[in-house]
Scaffold this motif. Structure first.
Motif, short mmCIF file in Angstrom:
data_model
loop_
_atom_site.label_atom_id
_atom_site.label_comp_id
_atom_site.label_asym_id
_atom_site.label_seq_id
_atom_site.Cartn_x
_atom_site.Cartn_y
_atom_site.Cartn_z
N LEU A 1 -30.13 44.10 -30.33
CA LEU A 1 -29.86 44.70 -28.67
C LEU A 1 -30.87 43.94 -27.97
O LEU A 1 -29.98 43.25 -27.04
CB LEU A 1 -30.47 46.09 -28.64
N ILE B 1 -36.78 49.81 -25.92
CA ILE B 1 -36.25 49.00 -26.63
C ILE B 1 -37.07 48.91 -27.90
O ILE B 1 -36.78 48.85 -28.97
CB ILE B 1 -35.85 47.67 -26.21
N LEU C 1 -30.83 53.68 -27.16
CA LEU C 1 -31.46 53.40 -25.89
C LEU C 1 -31.08 54.26 -24.84
O LEU C 1 -31.89 54.73 -23.90
CB LEU C 1 -31.32 51.92 -25.70
N ARG D 1 -27.46 50.38 -28.37
CA ARG D 1 -27.34 51.02 -26.94
C ARG D 1 -27.14 52.47 -26.89
O ARG D 1 -27.63 52.97 -26.02
CB ARG D 1 -26.01 50.32 -26.73
N ARG E 1 -33.15 47.18 -32.74
CA ARG E 1 -33.82 46.45 -31.79
C ARG E 1 -33.49 44.93 -31.43
O ARG E 1 -33.18 44.61 -30.41
CB ARG E 1 -35.38 46.66 -32.00
#
Length: 177
Positions: A113, A102, A148, A145, A110
């Protein structure tokens, strides 16, 4: 319809027999096809398509039969759900693994999230805190997401179950997982 049924009955029987081995069952399915066709005749749009319509009813009736008679076997005990403690431990380990990934994301992805996934804030709260529209906040969380996920799946293999991540294994020795 009775006259047309008599003409098609032999061909329909052969069609049903192609999919069903039991002769008595073939007759039962054929009777069910006739009853369905007779009760639903008002739904037939064009009289010229009666043959195709009857074959469709026969096909659906055969599929319904196999759905009803599908054998159900209980799952073996060794496939039982993992203990809650094991799942909790796996969640904690994955959470420790995820944080560096992250941190590698661009700030605009970032922060939303982290707020959504680690702090549990709603997307409306994220939008308000970051002075974004609701759709903008949703978009950033979703894109974060996705980024990631790409980073994680490039590094680790995950075992996912009904309760989420159950286990993981690094793909390479140098991975941060």
């Amino acid at each position: 319809m009775l006259e047309q049924w008599q003409q098609l009955k032999h061909k329909l029987r052969g069609y049903v027999a192609h999919y069903v081995d039991d002769e008595d069952l073939v007759d039962d399915i054929l009777q069910e096809v006739y009853l369905k066709a007779h009760t639903q005749l008002h739904q037939l749009k064009a009289k010229g398509s009666l043959s195709a319509w009857l074959y469709r009813i026969a096909h659906n009736t055969i599929m319904d039969h196999y759905r009803r008679t599908k054998p159900h076997e209980p799952l073996p005990e060794e496939l039982a759900q993992p203990q809650t403690e094991q799942v909790g431990l796996a969640h904690q380990q994955v959470a420790q693994c995820i944080r560096p990934f992250i941190d590698e994301l661009a700030d605009k992805y970032r922060q939303p999230l982290i707020m959504a996934e680690l702090e549990g804030q709603t997307q409306q709260q994220i939008a308000d805190a970051l002075s974004l529209s609701l759709s903008g906040a949703k978009s950033r969380v979703q894109r974060g997401r996705q980024q990631l996920k790409r980073k994680l799946t490039a590094c680790c293999d995950f075992e996912v179950g009904q309760d989420g991540v159950l286990d993981y294994q690094p793909k390479q020795k140098g991975c941060q997982c």
